[in-house]
Design a protein around this motif. Structure first.
Motif, PDB file in Angstrom:
ATOM      1  N   UNK A   1       0.821  -1.217   0.000  1.00 36.11           N
ATOM      2  CA  UNK A   1       0.000   0.000   0.000  1.00 36.11           C
ATOM      3  C   UNK A   1       0.855   1.267   0.000  1.00 36.11           C
ATOM      4  N   UNK A   2       0.222   2.376  -0.278  1.00 32.57           N
ATOM      5  CA  UNK A   2       0.896   3.669  -0.221  1.00 32.57           C
ATOM      6  C   UNK A   2       1.092   4.066   1.246  1.00 32.57           C
TER       7      UNK A   2
ATOM      8  N   UNK B   1      17.186  12.255   8.063  1.00 34.47           N
ATOM      9  CA  UNK B   1      16.885  12.232   6.633  1.00 34.47           C
ATOM     10  C   UNK B   1      17.668  11.114   5.938  1.00 34.47           C
ATOM     11  N   UNK B   2      18.941  10.962   6.288  1.00 35.92           N
ATOM     12  CA  UNK B   2      19.754   9.889   5.699  1.00 35.92           C
ATOM     13  C   UNK B   2      19.152   8.520   6.013  1.00 35.92           C
ATOM     14  N   UNK B   3      18.684   8.343   7.242  1.00 33.69           N
ATOM     15  CA  UNK B   3      18.130   7.045   7.646  1.00 33.69           C
ATOM     16  C   UNK B   3      16.825   6.746   6.924  1.00 33.69           C
ATOM     17  N   UNK B   4      15.930   7.729   6.851  1.00 31.11           N
ATOM     18  CA  UNK B   4      14.633   7.509   6.213  1.00 31.11           C
ATOM     19  C   UNK B   4      14.795   7.304   4.707  1.00 31.11           C
ATOM     20  N   UNK B   5      15.812   7.931   4.112  1.00 34.68           N
ATOM     21  CA  UNK B   5      16.061   7.761   2.683  1.00 34.68           C
ATOM     22  C   UNK B   5      16.435   6.312   2.345  1.00 34.68           C
ATOM     23  N   UNK B   6      16.866   5.555   3.359  1.00 30.40           N
ATOM     24  CA  UNK B   6      17.276   4.166   3.142  1.00 30.40           C
ATOM     25  C   UNK B   6      16.138   3.172   3.344  1.00 30.40           C
ATOM     26  N   UNK B   7      14.926   3.652   3.602  1.00 26.86           N
ATOM     27  CA  UNK B   7      13.808   2.734   3.802  1.00 26.86           C
ATOM     28  C   UNK B   7      13.618   1.850   2.578  1.00 26.86           C
ATOM     29  N   UNK B   8      13.566   0.553   2.836  1.00 29.91           N
ATOM     30  CA  UNK B   8      13.450  -0.439   1.775  1.00 29.91           C
ATOM     31  C   UNK B   8      11.977  -0.659   1.454  1.00 29.91           C
ATOM     32  N   UNK B   9      11.464   0.170   0.546  1.00 32.90           N
ATOM     33  CA  UNK B   9      10.045   0.124   0.201  1.00 32.90           C
ATOM     34  C   UNK B   9       9.900   0.685  -1.210  1.00 32.90           C
ATOM     35  N   UNK B  10       8.918   0.194  -1.989  1.00 34.97           N
ATOM     36  CA  UNK B  10       8.752   0.710  -3.363  1.00 34.97           C
ATOM     37  C   UNK B  10       8.656   2.237  -3.378  1.00 34.97           C
ATOM     38  N   UNK B  11       9.546   2.888  -4.110  1.00 32.01           N
ATOM     39  CA  UNK B  11       9.624   4.342  -4.098  1.00 32.01           C
ATOM     40  C   UNK B  11       8.324   5.006  -4.537  1.00 32.01           C
TER      41      UNK B  11
ATOM     42  N   UNK C   1       5.872   5.382  -1.604  1.00 31.09           N
ATOM     43  CA  UNK C   1       6.396   5.987  -0.377  1.00 31.09           C
ATOM     44  C   UNK C   1       6.418   7.509  -0.485  1.00 31.09           C
ATOM     45  N   UNK C   2       5.806   8.148   0.523  1.00 30.48           N
ATOM     46  CA  UNK C   2       5.825   9.601   0.658  1.00 30.48           C
ATOM     47  C   UNK C   2       6.410   9.935   2.030  1.00 30.48           C
ATOM     48  N   UNK C   3       7.368  10.858   2.067  1.00 23.35           N
ATOM     49  CA  UNK C   3       8.013  11.231   3.336  1.00 23.35           C
ATOM     50  C   UNK C   3       7.752  12.704   3.612  1.00 23.35           C
TER      51      UNK C   3
ATOM     52  N   UNK D   1      -0.838   8.656   1.967  1.00 19.39           N
ATOM     53  CA  UNK D   1      -0.704   7.266   2.352  1.00 19.39           C
ATOM     54  C   UNK D   1      -1.930   6.692   3.046  1.00 19.39           C
ATOM     55  N   UNK D   2      -2.148   5.398   2.833  1.00 19.04           N
ATOM     56  CA  UNK D   2      -3.177   4.655   3.570  1.00 19.04           C
ATOM     57  C   UNK D   2      -2.695   4.369   4.985  1.00 19.04           C
ATOM     58  N   UNK D   3      -1.365   4.325   5.141  1.00 22.48           N
ATOM     59  CA  UNK D   3      -0.752   4.089   6.441  1.00 22.48           C
ATOM     60  C   UNK D   3       0.230   5.224   6.736  1.00 22.48           C
TER      61      UNK D   3
END
Length: 492
Positions: free
Chosen positions: A53-54, A72-82, A85-87, A138-140
């Motif tokens: 999901x988004x 920011x560096x840590x969140x940029x490494x989140x392993x999830x379909x780009x 993903x919205x940050x 996002x849904x979540x």
């Protein structure tokens, strides 16, 4: 008249000990529930979604020069379909953090960062989260405070637990980036581990109310909206929303194996700032939710644990009253006004401290590789932790009383340091602006008072409260000295 006063102090002492004893029973039951839950946690099945999901990740920030880039560096490494993903960076900063973040985001042109800078702090963190939610796609909704370093696989580990539409939130376990930095950070880790292992697992296993811990968790957006969105009428918007959502029937899941590393405050002034917000906010939520929880059609066990949960910060008022009134009880014993029945009753109440100590010991041994090394450490840390906790009673009791009585105060952030990077020292932190409060000086006085009681016990041979008063003298003394030193940092 003096004798009447002494017996009045005895009554206060017994009432305080009764509250501590009832609280300890709740803790003991949570410990039993935790021990039962360990095997079932390993058997929990999660179903990976056919289509991811988004997700919107919210990062509430306010004047975080030392940790904003790391986050920011840590969140940029989140392993999830780009594309899913919205940050959101929800920035309320009023200093150079604004420019620092904008410059840092240039390093990640291919990641969907959305920078939202508010011109005012209406509602503080709750207001920032609420405003971000209005435009979140996002849904979540995952939330991380600025002192966290999210696991790159956090979303892939948590999303599968939303296998039912009734599940509103999944909370991960906090771990500690700088636990070994000092004695204070070790003692904080000792306390937090008990909450994130024994209490959260124990409550979740038996279907009792648990809480989103403000960060390191992920919500179903529909759950937040259905529960009334974020409110800013308490200092703990996370606990408030948790109760509103669960009262409406939403289910929460706690997963201790999903870790979210975070920084612990390394100095007493920062610890006190955080503790004041947590304890006062907890008391405010107790006033807000206790009556409605008791009025719901819930089992007695659930209501009992909800009351213990909501009013757990009131333990500091009880400890303060017990410690002060114990001086009068000691003089009653010295005058031989106390019968053996009273002493046996006092002994029964002391079992409460044994149960509470057991909770912290079990959480400390959880996951440790070397039993004998851990045993040696526990023998040192447990009495130190209990002493410092009692030494914090005056400060935290004031916060609880303000929360219960409805006195409002602003949301005071806990300064972040990023000390593990070795890039700055404590003295260089520009956010250490706390002034030395009057309570700090009273803590120093109380340390001397209980030290006098220790000398009187030794001189007279009346050892009724000797260990208790010795721990209070040490606890108040350590809190006073470390507070005074840390407040002085803000003036240097």
């Amino acid at each position: 008249m003096p004798d009447i006063l002494l017996y009045a102090l005895l009554g206060i002492y017994l009432l305080g000990m009764l509250f501590i004893f009832l609280y300890s029973l709740a803790q003991g039951q949570l410990l039993f529930s935790f021990l039962k839950a360990r095997k079932s946690l390993l058997k929990t099945q999660k179903i990976s979604p056919q289509e991811w999901p988004l997700v919107t990740v919210q990062l509430p920030v306010f004047n975080e020069l030392y940790v904003a880039e790391r986050l920011i560096d840590a969140v940029a490494k989140l392993n999830y379909p780009k594309e899913k993903l919205e940050i959101q960076i929800l920035d309320d900063s009023t200093d150079q953090t604004v420019d620092l973040i904008r410059e840092k985001l240039k390093d990640y042109p291919n990641i969907h960062f959305k920078y939202i800078h508010r011109q005012d702090r209406t509602g503080f963190k709750a207001g920032a989260l609420r405003e971000g939610l209005t435009v979140a796609k996002g849904e979540f909704i995952a939330i991380f405070d600025s002192d966290f370093i999210p696991d790159p696989d956090f979303l892939q580990k948590t999303i599968p637990f939303f296998h039912s539409d009734k599940i509103g939130m999944v909370q991960s376990r906090w771990t500690h980036l700088n636990e070994e930095y000092s004695l204070l950070t070790k003692l904080q880790a000792f306390a937090l581990d008990a909450h994130f292992l024994i209490e959260q697992i124990g409550r979740n296993h038996q279907g009792a109310f648990i809480n989103f811990n403000g960060t390191g968790g992920i919500w179903r957006k529909a759950c937040i909206l259905d529960a009334g969105n974020w409110h800013d009428d308490t200092l703990t918007e996370d606990l408030d929303l948790s109760y509103r959502a669960q009262k409406k029937g939403w289910k929460f899941i706690y997963r201790p194996e999903i870790e979210s590393p975070a920084e612990l405050p390394p100095i007493m002034s920062a610890i006190k700032s955080q503790q004041f917000r947590w304890t006062k906010g907890g008391a405010e939520c107790a006033v807000k939710h206790a009556k409605s929880v008791l009025g719901q059609n819930l089992p007695f066990r659930i209501k009992f644990h909800a009351m213990a949960h909501l009013f757990n910060s009131s333990i500091f008022i009880a400890v303060l009253l017990v410690s002060l009134s114990s001086i009068g009880v000691w003089f009653l014993g010295e005058k031989e006004f106390l019968s053996s029945e009273w002493l046996r009753m006092a002994g029964l109440f002391l079992m409460g401290f044994v149960l509470i100590a057991l909770v912290y010991l079990v959480s400390y041994f959880y996951g440790k590789r070397s039993f004998f090394r851990s045993l040696g450490e526990a023998i040192i840390y447990l009495p130190l932790f209990l002493s410092v906790s009692m030494g914090m009673a005056l400060h935290n009791a004031q916060a609880v009383w303000e929360g219960l009585s409805g006195k409002k105060s602003p949301f005071i952030r806990t300064p972040k340091f990023n000390l593990e990077s070795k890039k700055q020292t404590l003295k260089a932190n520009r956010y250490l602006t706390f002034k030395t409060p009057i309570t700090t000086w009273i803590e120093g006085v109380l340390s001397l008072v209980f030290l006098v009681m220790v000398f009187l016990a030794i001189q007279t041979g009346n050892y009724l409260f000797l260990p208790f008063h010795a721990m209070l003298a040490f606890g108040y003394g350590l809190v006073f000295i470390s507070s005074f030193k840390s407040y002085a940092l803000g003036k240097s």
